[in-house]
Design a protein around this motif. Sequence first.
Motif, PDB file in Angstrom:
ATOM      1  N   ILE A  30      62.337  -9.469  24.069  1.00  0.00           N
ATOM      2  CA  ILE A  30      63.683 -10.021  24.115  1.00  0.00           C
ATOM      3  C   ILE A  30      63.598 -11.534  23.959  1.00  0.00           C
ATOM      4  N   PRO A  31      64.337 -12.108  23.027  1.00  0.00           N
ATOM      5  CA  PRO A  31      64.357 -13.572  22.943  1.00  0.00           C
ATOM      6  C   PRO A  31      64.940 -14.145  24.235  1.00  0.00           C
ATOM      7  N   LEU A  32      64.353 -15.211  24.731  1.00  0.00           N
ATOM      8  CA  LEU A  32      64.852 -15.802  25.979  1.00  0.00           C
ATOM      9  C   LEU A  32      66.283 -16.300  25.830  1.00  0.00           C
ATOM     10  N   THR A  33      66.699 -16.564  24.611  1.00  0.00           N
ATOM     11  CA  THR A  33      68.086 -16.996  24.398  1.00  0.00           C
ATOM     12  C   THR A  33      69.070 -15.867  24.674  1.00  0.00           C
ATOM     13  N   ALA A  34      68.611 -14.610  24.706  1.00  0.00           N
ATOM     14  CA  ALA A  34      69.484 -13.468  24.991  1.00  0.00           C
ATOM     15  C   ALA A  34      69.684 -13.250  26.491  1.00  0.00           C
ATOM     16  N   VAL A  35      68.891 -13.914  27.320  1.00  0.00           N
ATOM     17  CA  VAL A  35      68.995 -13.751  28.775  1.00  0.00           C
ATOM     18  C   VAL A  35      70.100 -14.671  29.294  1.00  0.00           C
ATOM     19  N   SER A  36      71.192 -14.067  29.776  1.00  0.00           N
ATOM     20  CA  SER A  36      72.330 -14.844  30.270  1.00  0.00           C
ATOM     21  C   SER A  36      72.179 -15.234  31.729  1.00  0.00           C
ATOM     22  N   THR A  37      71.822 -14.251  32.581  1.00  0.00           N
ATOM     23  CA  THR A  37      71.648 -14.534  33.997  1.00  0.00           C
ATOM     24  C   THR A  37      70.415 -13.817  34.524  1.00  0.00           C
ATOM     25  N   VAL A  38      69.852 -14.381  35.578  1.00  0.00           N
ATOM     26  CA  VAL A  38      68.701 -13.804  36.262  1.00  0.00           C
ATOM     27  C   VAL A  38      69.040 -13.752  37.740  1.00  0.00           C
ATOM     28  N   GLU A  39      68.853 -12.583  38.348  1.00  0.00           N
ATOM     29  CA  GLU A  39      69.200 -12.400  39.760  1.00  0.00           C
ATOM     30  C   GLU A  39      68.105 -11.570  40.422  1.00  0.00           C
ATOM     31  N   VAL A  40      67.712 -11.962  41.612  1.00  0.00           N
ATOM     32  CA  VAL A  40      66.782 -11.153  42.397  1.00  0.00           C
ATOM     33  C   VAL A  40      67.611 -10.302  43.345  1.00  0.00           C
ATOM     34  N   VAL A  41      67.426  -8.986  43.283  1.00  0.00           N
ATOM     35  CA  VAL A  41      68.138  -8.070  44.172  1.00  0.00           C
ATOM     36  C   VAL A  41      67.154  -7.577  45.234  1.00  0.00           C
ATOM     37  N   PRO A  42      67.592  -7.440  46.490  1.00  0.00           N
ATOM     38  CA  PRO A  42      66.667  -7.068  47.568  1.00  0.00           C
ATOM     39  C   PRO A  42      66.169  -5.628  47.499  1.00  0.00           C
ATOM     40  N   ASP A  43      66.952  -4.713  46.938  1.00  0.00           N
ATOM     41  CA  ASP A  43      66.574  -3.303  46.869  1.00  0.00           C
ATOM     42  C   ASP A  43      66.849  -2.783  45.460  1.00  0.00           C
ATOM     43  N   GLY A  44      65.807  -2.665  44.656  1.00  0.00           N
ATOM     44  CA  GLY A  44      65.947  -2.241  43.277  1.00  0.00           C
ATOM     45  C   GLY A  44      66.532  -0.852  43.122  1.00  0.00           C
ATOM     46  N   LEU A  45      66.112   0.091  43.972  1.00  0.00           N
ATOM     47  CA  LEU A  45      66.636   1.455  43.875  1.00  0.00           C
ATOM     48  C   LEU A  45      68.140   1.500  44.120  1.00  0.00           C
ATOM     49  N   ALA A  46      68.597   0.773  45.109  1.00  0.00           N
ATOM     50  CA  ALA A  46      70.019   0.776  45.436  1.00  0.00           C
ATOM     51  C   ALA A  46      70.848   0.032  44.387  1.00  0.00           C
ATOM     52  N   ALA A  47      70.228  -0.889  43.667  1.00  0.00           N
ATOM     53  CA  ALA A  47      70.960  -1.699  42.692  1.00  0.00           C
ATOM     54  C   ALA A  47      71.219  -0.979  41.373  1.00  0.00           C
ATOM     55  N   ALA A  48      70.508   0.105  41.101  1.00  0.00           N
ATOM     56  CA  ALA A  48      70.724   0.858  39.857  1.00  0.00           C
ATOM     57  C   ALA A  48      72.045   1.611  39.947  1.00  0.00           C
ATOM     58  N   GLU A  49      72.925   1.366  38.972  1.00  0.00           N
ATOM     59  CA  GLU A  49      74.254   1.971  38.990  1.00  0.00           C
ATOM     60  C   GLU A  49      74.495   2.740  37.701  1.00  0.00           C
ATOM     61  N   GLY A  50      75.323   3.756  37.786  1.00  0.00           N
ATOM     62  CA  GLY A  50      75.696   4.528  36.617  1.00  0.00           C
ATOM     63  C   GLY A  50      75.001   5.873  36.588  1.00  0.00           C
ATOM     64  N   LEU A  51      75.032   6.496  35.415  1.00  0.00           N
ATOM     65  CA  LEU A  51      74.420   7.811  35.218  1.00  0.00           C
ATOM     66  C   LEU A  51      73.148   7.681  34.399  1.00  0.00           C
TER      67      LEU A  51
END
Length: 120
Positions: A30-51
């Motif tokens: 991925i080109p770094l220019t495509a990265v809009s935001t970077v966020e650290v989430v405390p619980d990766g499993l809980a942060a996954a949303e959708g189907l």
Amino acid sequence: MTTITADGATLTVTFTRAEKIAGLLRDQDIPLTAVSTVEVVPDGLAAAEGLRAPGLGLPGRRKLGTWRSRTGKTLVAVQGHGPAVRLTLSGHRYATMLITTDTPEKLKQELEAHPSDHAR
């Protein structure tokens, strides 16, 4: 385990062979220019949303593959209830990526320090 590295102007996400098969994924550049935001989430499993479609989901242990929601597709590669990095992308096939890494804060600092800053 998935590895994620920022080198030059490219962010590289590399999966093991087993991850590629189980999650129906391929390595991402991925080109770094495509990265809009970077966020650290405390619980990766809980942060996954959708189907999940397609991919692997082991309740309470592992999520690997593509998760789809109203906000778009998310590449998910998380393991355990530890911290993960959420990247919001623009102009890429995935709207976001959620990836477990050993050093999420370090990766966030590297990406935020890149000279091609967007609104992070």
